[in-house]
Write a protein that holds these residues in place. Structure first.
Motif, short mmCIF file in Angstrom:
data_model
loop_
_atom_site.label_atom_id
_atom_site.label_comp_id
_atom_site.label_asym_id
_atom_site.label_seq_id
_atom_site.Cartn_x
_atom_site.Cartn_y
_atom_site.Cartn_z
N GLU A 199 0.85 -1.18 0.00
CA GLU A 199 0.00 0.00 0.00
C GLU A 199 0.89 1.24 0.00
OE1 GLU A 199 -3.12 0.04 2.78
OE2 GLU A 199 -3.51 2.18 2.54
N PRO A 200 0.63 2.17 -0.90
CA PRO A 200 1.49 3.35 -0.98
C PRO A 200 1.36 4.24 0.25
CG PRO A 200 0.16 3.06 -2.95
CD PRO A 200 -0.40 2.16 -1.92
N VAL A 201 2.34 5.10 0.41
CA VAL A 201 2.31 6.08 1.49
C VAL A 201 1.66 7.36 0.96
CG1 VAL A 201 3.72 7.49 3.01
CG2 VAL A 201 4.41 5.14 2.48
N ALA A 202 0.72 7.89 1.70
CA ALA A 202 0.06 9.13 1.27
C ALA A 202 0.56 10.30 2.11
CB ALA A 202 -1.46 8.99 1.42
N ALA A 203 0.78 11.44 1.45
CA ALA A 203 1.19 12.64 2.17
C ALA A 203 0.01 13.19 2.98
CB ALA A 203 1.70 13.68 1.19
N VAL A 204 -1.19 12.94 2.51
CA VAL A 204 -2.40 13.40 3.18
C VAL A 204 -3.44 12.28 3.14
CG1 VAL A 204 -4.29 15.07 3.17
CG2 VAL A 204 -2.04 15.78 2.46
N THR A 205 -4.03 11.98 4.28
CA THR A 205 -5.11 11.00 4.31
C THR A 205 -6.28 11.59 5.09
OG1 THR A 205 -3.59 9.14 4.23
CG2 THR A 205 -5.79 8.68 5.05
N VAL A 206 -7.45 11.53 4.50
CA VAL A 206 -8.65 12.01 5.21
C VAL A 206 -9.69 10.89 5.25
CG1 VAL A 206 -8.21 14.39 4.50
CG2 VAL A 206 -9.75 12.99 3.16
N TYR A 257 -6.28 5.44 -2.82
CA TYR A 257 -5.03 6.20 -2.89
C TYR A 257 -4.85 6.78 -4.29
CZ TYR A 257 0.06 6.88 -2.85
OH TYR A 257 1.32 7.41 -2.95
N LEU A 309 -2.50 20.48 1.17
CA LEU A 309 -1.08 20.09 1.10
C LEU A 309 -0.35 21.17 0.31
CD1 LEU A 309 1.15 17.91 1.49
CD2 LEU A 309 0.40 16.94 -0.70
N THR A 325 3.41 12.84 -5.45
CA THR A 325 2.93 12.81 -4.08
C THR A 325 1.69 11.91 -4.03
OG1 THR A 325 2.38 14.13 -2.13
CG2 THR A 325 1.36 14.80 -4.21
N GLY A 326 1.28 11.57 -2.84
CA GLY A 326 0.12 10.71 -2.70
C GLY A 326 -0.91 11.31 -1.76
N ILE A 327 -2.17 11.16 -2.11
CA ILE A 327 -3.26 11.55 -1.22
C ILE A 327 -4.19 10.35 -1.10
CG2 ILE A 327 -3.13 14.01 -1.81
CD1 ILE A 327 -5.51 13.62 -3.66
N SER A 328 -4.91 10.27 0.00
CA SER A 328 -5.79 9.11 0.12
C SER A 328 -7.00 9.42 0.98
CB SER A 328 -5.03 7.90 0.67
OG SER A 328 -4.72 8.09 2.03
#
Lengths: 129, 204
Positions: free
Chosen positions: A30-37, B125, A83, B168-171
Motif C-alpha cells: 500500500e502506498p504512502v500518502a502525504a495526506v489521508t482524510v 489512494y 497540502l 505525491t500521494g493523497i488518500s
C-alpha cells in the motif's frame, strides 16, 4: 572443487530466487500518502447541472466544465486538507488557541515554514507532522 | 569448514544483490508526448519532415513555445510503499483509474472516465504529479472521489504545490463500497496540468 562450485551455485540460486520473489511483490504494497482524510464522510456534492461529455482531446477525462463561484465556495468549505510547500494542514472544528499567534496565519499568502495553523475564511486548518 | 570461505564470499555478493531493489512500481504517466493540443488545427507542409507515425508538423505559437519550455521534461508517477502486504490485500492488480490532462483552465473541473469500483470499505489512494504549464506558480487543485450512482462526494483534498520530478500521494480512508470517479477542480489562478492514477486497498 566440484562440490564447491555446486554449493556456490545452489546458495546463489536460493538467495537470488528469494530476492526476485520478494521484489516482484513490491507493487502490492500500500502506498504512502502525504495526506489521508476520512473517506467515509460523504456529502451530496454541489447540485450542478454539468453534463459529462467525452473530450476528443483527452481519452482519460470528460471535457472540462466551468465552475460557478458558488461551486468554488462550496468546495472550499468542504475542503478536508491542504497540502502545500509547508506541510499538510487538516481541517479542525475551531481555532486552537494553544498555538501562538506567531504560528497562526489568516491568509495563504502569509504562510511560512513556521506556520502551524491557518485561520481562513473557509475554515481552520492545523498542521500535522 | 573448507567450504566456508567460498560460501561466505558468495553470500556477501548475493546479499548485496538481494538488497538492491528491483524498481517497485513505475507507472509511466508521461503525458507530454500523447496529449493532444486543441490548438493544433493548422497543418503546414515541411519538406524535410518524414515519419510514418506522426502527422505533419504544425507551427507553435509563442505561448505554446513558452509553455513547452516551462513544462517538465518527463514527469512520471512512482509509488512509495508503506508495508509489505500479501497479494490478497490489493483490490486491483493495475491502477483502477489512470488520468492525465493539460492546460486545465482556472475555475474548471474535470472528471475521470475511469472509475474505481470497490465492494467493501477500502482505502483509496491517488498518486499524482501536477504543475502549471503556463506559469511558474504552483497549481492549486482539489481532488475528490464522486460516487457514480449517488453523486455523493468525499471531502476534497487540496494540493497547492508543484510536483514533477517526484510524485505525491493523497488518500481517503474507509471509503464506502461503490463506483467512484476522480474529480479534479482547478481553484487556483493559473492553468494546470497533471497526471496520475488511483487504486483501492483493503483495510487491515
Amino acid at each position: 572443487m566440484k562440490n564447491k562450485i555446486v554449493w556456490s551455485f545452489a546458495v546463489c540460486a536460493v538467495i537470488a530466487g528469494t530476492s526476485i520473489a520478494f521484489n516482484s511483490h513490491a507493487s502490492l504494497k500500500e502506498p504512502v500518502a502525504a495526506v489521508t482524510v476520512d473517506g467515509s464522510i460523504m456529502h451530496p456534492g454541489y447540485p450542478s447541472q454539468h453534463e459529462l461529455i467525452p473530450d476528443p482531446n483527452n481519452p482519460h477525462m470528460y471535457a472540462p466544465v466551468e465552475l460557478t463561484p458558488e461551486e468554488i465556495d462550496y468546495t472550499n468549505k468542504r475542503m478536508a486538507a491542504i497540502l502545500n510547500d509547508h506541510g499538510a494542514f487538516y481541517r479542525v472544528a475551531e481555532q486552537d488557541y494553544s498555538i501562538s499567534e506567531d504560528e497562526t496565519v489568516r491568509s495563504m499568502d502569509e504562510i511560512t515554514a513556521n506556520t502551524k495553523q491557518l485561520v481562513l475564511d473557509n475554515g481552520v486548518f492545523v498542521k500535522r507532522q | 569448514m573448507k567450504f566456508l570461505k567460498p560460501i561466505l564470499s558468495i553470500l556477501s555478493v548475493a546479499v548485496v544483490f538481494c538488497i538492491t531493489p528491483i524498481n517497485s512500481v513505475v507507472y509511466a504517466a508521461n503525458m507530454t508526448s500523447e496529449t493532444s493540443n486543441s490548438n493544433f488545427s493548422v497543418s503546414v507542409q515541411n519538406d524535410n519532415f518524414k515519419s510514418d507515425y506522426f502527422y505533419a508538423p504544425v507551427p507553435l505559437t509563442e505561448e505554446e513555445k513558452a509553455a513547452a519550455l516551462r513544462a517538465p521534461v518527463n514527469p512520471f508517477v512512482t509509488v512509495p510503499s508503506k508495508s509489505l502486504k500479501s497479494s490478497s490485500d490489493i483490490l486491483f492488480a493495475e491502477p483502477a483509474i489512470y488520468y492525465e490532462f493539460t492546460f486545465l483552465g482556472k475555475d474548471r473541473s474535470i472528471t475521470s472516465i475511469d472509475s474505481v469500483n470497490i465492494t467493501e470499505k477500502s482505502n483509496v489512494y491517488v498518486s499524482l504529479v501536477q504543475w502549471s504549464p503556463s506559469s511558474s506558480a504552483h497549481p492549486k487543485l482539489t481532488y475528490t472521489l464522486k460516487n457514480a450512482n449517488t453523486g455523493r462526494e468525499t471531502d476534497p483534498i487540496t494540493v497547492e504545490k508543484t510536483y514533477t520530478s517526484e510524485n505525491t500521494g493523497i488518500s481517503w480512508g474507509n471509503v464506502l463500497p461503490g463506483k467512484y470517479h476522480l474529480v479534479i477542480k482547478n481553484i487556483g489562478n493559473h492553468e494546470a496540468a497533471g497526471n496520475g492514477f488511483a487504486n483501492a486497498y483493503k483495510i487491515n
